[in-house]
Design a protein around this motif. Structure first.
Motif, PDB file in Angstrom:
ATOM      1  N   PHE A   1      65.903  54.743  44.931  1.00 48.33           N
ATOM      2  CA  PHE A   1      65.242  56.482  44.354  1.00 48.33           C
ATOM      3  C   PHE A   1      63.794  55.521  42.657  1.00 48.33           C
ATOM      4  O   PHE A   1      62.912  56.361  42.931  1.00 48.33           O
ATOM      5  N   LEU A   2      64.080  54.602  42.202  1.00 56.81           N
ATOM      6  CA  LEU A   2      63.227  53.860  41.656  1.00 56.81           C
ATOM      7  C   LEU A   2      62.139  54.000  42.098  1.00 56.81           C
ATOM      8  O   LEU A   2      60.872  54.001  41.992  1.00 56.81           O
ATOM      9  N   LEU A   3      61.415  53.487  43.372  1.00 59.10           N
ATOM     10  CA  LEU A   3      60.404  52.686  43.728  1.00 59.10           C
ATOM     11  C   LEU A   3      60.078  54.352  44.696  1.00 59.10           C
ATOM     12  O   LEU A   3      58.832  54.052  44.567  1.00 59.10           O
ATOM     13  N   ALA A   4      60.607  55.080  44.335  1.00 57.10           N
ATOM     14  CA  ALA A   4      60.108  56.097  45.923  1.00 57.10           C
ATOM     15  C   ALA A   4      58.989  56.960  44.973  1.00 57.10           C
ATOM     16  O   ALA A   4      58.258  56.618  46.353  1.00 57.10           O
ATOM     17  N   GLY A   5      59.013  57.206  44.364  1.00 59.08           N
ATOM     18  CA  GLY A   5      57.903  58.239  44.087  1.00 59.08           C
ATOM     19  C   GLY A   5      57.112  57.647  43.319  1.00 59.08           C
ATOM     20  O   GLY A   5      55.318  58.100  44.323  1.00 59.08           O
ATOM     21  N   PRO A   6      56.400  56.073  43.023  1.00 60.47           N
ATOM     22  CA  PRO A   6      55.551  55.411  42.955  1.00 60.47           C
ATOM     23  C   PRO A   6      54.705  54.661  44.400  1.00 60.47           C
ATOM     24  O   PRO A   6      53.693  54.731  44.767  1.00 60.47           O
ATOM     25  N   ILE A   7      55.802  54.561  45.202  1.00 61.50           N
ATOM     26  CA  ILE A   7      55.227  55.439  46.914  1.00 61.50           C
ATOM     27  C   ILE A   7      54.307  55.717  47.069  1.00 61.50           C
ATOM     28  O   ILE A   7      53.561  55.879  47.963  1.00 61.50           O
ATOM     29  N   VAL A   8      55.324  57.087  46.864  1.00 61.59           N
ATOM     30  CA  VAL A   8      54.627  58.460  47.000  1.00 61.59           C
ATOM     31  C   VAL A   8      53.156  58.127  47.034  1.00 61.59           C
ATOM     32  O   VAL A   8      52.278  59.217  47.179  1.00 61.59           O
ATOM     33  N   TRP A   9      52.961  58.109  45.081  1.00 59.87           N
ATOM     34  CA  TRP A   9      51.910  58.208  45.026  1.00 59.87           C
ATOM     35  C   TRP A   9      50.556  57.150  44.848  1.00 59.87           C
ATOM     36  O   TRP A   9      49.868  57.537  45.213  1.00 59.87           O
ATOM     37  N   THR A  10      51.195  55.609  45.740  1.00 57.88           N
ATOM     38  CA  THR A  10      50.672  55.071  46.114  1.00 57.88           C
ATOM     39  C   THR A  10      49.363  55.250  47.862  1.00 57.88           C
ATOM     40  O   THR A  10      48.377  55.660  47.826  1.00 57.88           O
ATOM     41  N   VAL A  11      50.319  56.048  48.619  1.00 55.77           N
ATOM     42  CA  VAL A  11      50.498  56.449  49.853  1.00 55.77           C
ATOM     43  C   VAL A  11      49.491  57.811  49.404  1.00 55.77           C
ATOM     44  O   VAL A  11      48.072  58.005  50.001  1.00 55.77           O
ATOM     45  N   HIS A  12      48.908  58.681  48.646  1.00 54.74           N
ATOM     46  CA  HIS A  12      48.488  59.599  48.403  1.00 54.74           C
ATOM     47  C   HIS A  12      47.518  59.108  48.079  1.00 54.74           C
ATOM     48  O   HIS A  12      45.712  59.756  48.451  1.00 54.74           O
ATOM     49  N   PHE A  13      47.238  57.472  46.880  1.00 56.89           N
ATOM     50  CA  PHE A  13      45.844  57.736  46.491  1.00 56.89           C
ATOM     51  C   PHE A  13      45.426  57.332  48.066  1.00 56.89           C
ATOM     52  O   PHE A  13      44.203  57.301  47.834  1.00 56.89           O
ATOM     53  N   PHE A  14      45.656  56.090  47.672  1.00 57.85           N
ATOM     54  CA  PHE A  14      44.553  55.294  49.557  1.00 57.85           C
ATOM     55  C   PHE A  14      44.768  56.432  50.547  1.00 57.85           C
ATOM     56  O   PHE A  14      43.292  56.496  50.728  1.00 57.85           O
TER      57      PHE A  14
ATOM     58  N   SER B   1      36.980  67.414  53.937  1.00 57.84           N
ATOM     59  CA  SER B   1      37.311  66.276  53.494  1.00 57.84           C
ATOM     60  C   SER B   1      38.048  67.221  51.616  1.00 57.84           C
ATOM     61  O   SER B   1      38.875  66.528  51.630  1.00 57.84           O
ATOM     62  N   ARG B   2      37.854  68.146  51.041  1.00 59.13           N
ATOM     63  CA  ARG B   2      38.341  69.483  50.686  1.00 59.13           C
ATOM     64  C   ARG B   2      39.879  69.305  51.473  1.00 59.13           C
ATOM     65  O   ARG B   2      40.736  69.783  50.901  1.00 59.13           O
TER      66      ARG B   2
ATOM     67  N   VAL C   1      46.985  66.673  52.305  1.00 59.62           N
ATOM     68  CA  VAL C   1      47.364  65.554  51.642  1.00 59.62           C
ATOM     69  C   VAL C   1      48.571  65.723  50.747  1.00 59.62           C
ATOM     70  O   VAL C   1      49.674  65.013  49.645  1.00 59.62           O
ATOM     71  N   SER C   2      47.721  66.291  49.874  1.00 61.07           N
ATOM     72  CA  SER C   2      48.301  66.505  48.584  1.00 61.07           C
ATOM     73  C   SER C   2      49.606  67.534  48.129  1.00 61.07           C
ATOM     74  O   SER C   2      50.837  67.304  47.856  1.00 61.07           O
ATOM     75  N   VAL C   3      49.342  68.375  49.089  1.00 63.19           N
ATOM     76  CA  VAL C   3      50.481  69.532  49.428  1.00 63.19           C
ATOM     77  C   VAL C   3      51.739  68.543  50.104  1.00 63.19           C
ATOM     78  O   VAL C   3      52.861  68.477  49.432  1.00 63.19           O
TER      79      VAL C   3
END
Length: 94
Positions: free
Chosen positions: A6-19, A34-35, A41-43
Motif C-alpha cells: 500500500f505504501l508503494l502502490a501510488g508512487p509505482i502507478v505514478w512512475t508507470v504514468h511518467f514513463f 500522442s494527445r 494512459v492518464s485515465v
C-alpha cells in the motif's frame, strides 16, 4: 508485507504514468495520436489510483497499532493522483 504494498502502490502507478508519457512523447511527438494516448494512459492510471484509494480505505482495521501506515499510504496515493493529473496537462495544453 501488505503495508509495503500500500505504501508503494501510488508512487509505482505514478512512475508507470511518467514513463508511459515519456515514451508517447518520444515516439509520437506532438501529434493528435500522442494527445489521445496521453488521455487514455492518464485515465487508466487515475482509475488505478482511485481503486487503490478505495482498497486502502476499506482495509484499515479499527484498532490497528500501525494506523499511521494507512494514513501515509492514503497521502502517497493522493499525491500520486495529483501528480498524474499535473503531468497530463502539458501534453494536452501544448
Amino acid at each position: 508485507m501488505r503495508g509495503w504494498t500500500f505504501l508503494l502502490a501510488g508512487p509505482i502507478v505514478w512512475t508507470v504514468h511518467f514513463f508511459a508519457l515519456y515514451g508517447i512523447a518520444s515516439i509520437f511527438l506532438t501529434s493528435t495520436i500522442s494527445r489521445v494516448l496521453t488521455v487514455l494512459v492518464s485515465v487508466a492510471c487515475l482509475a488505478a489510483i482511485a481503486l487503490l484509494f478505495v482498497r486502502v480505505q476499506a482495509s484499515q482495521p479499527v484498532d490497528d497499532p500501525d494506523a499511521w501506515t494507512h494514513r501515509v499510504s492514503l497521502l502517497g496515493i493522493g499525491l500520486s493522483g495529483v501528480a498524474i493529473f499535473w503531468q497530463t496537462l502539458p501534453p494536452l495544453l501544448g
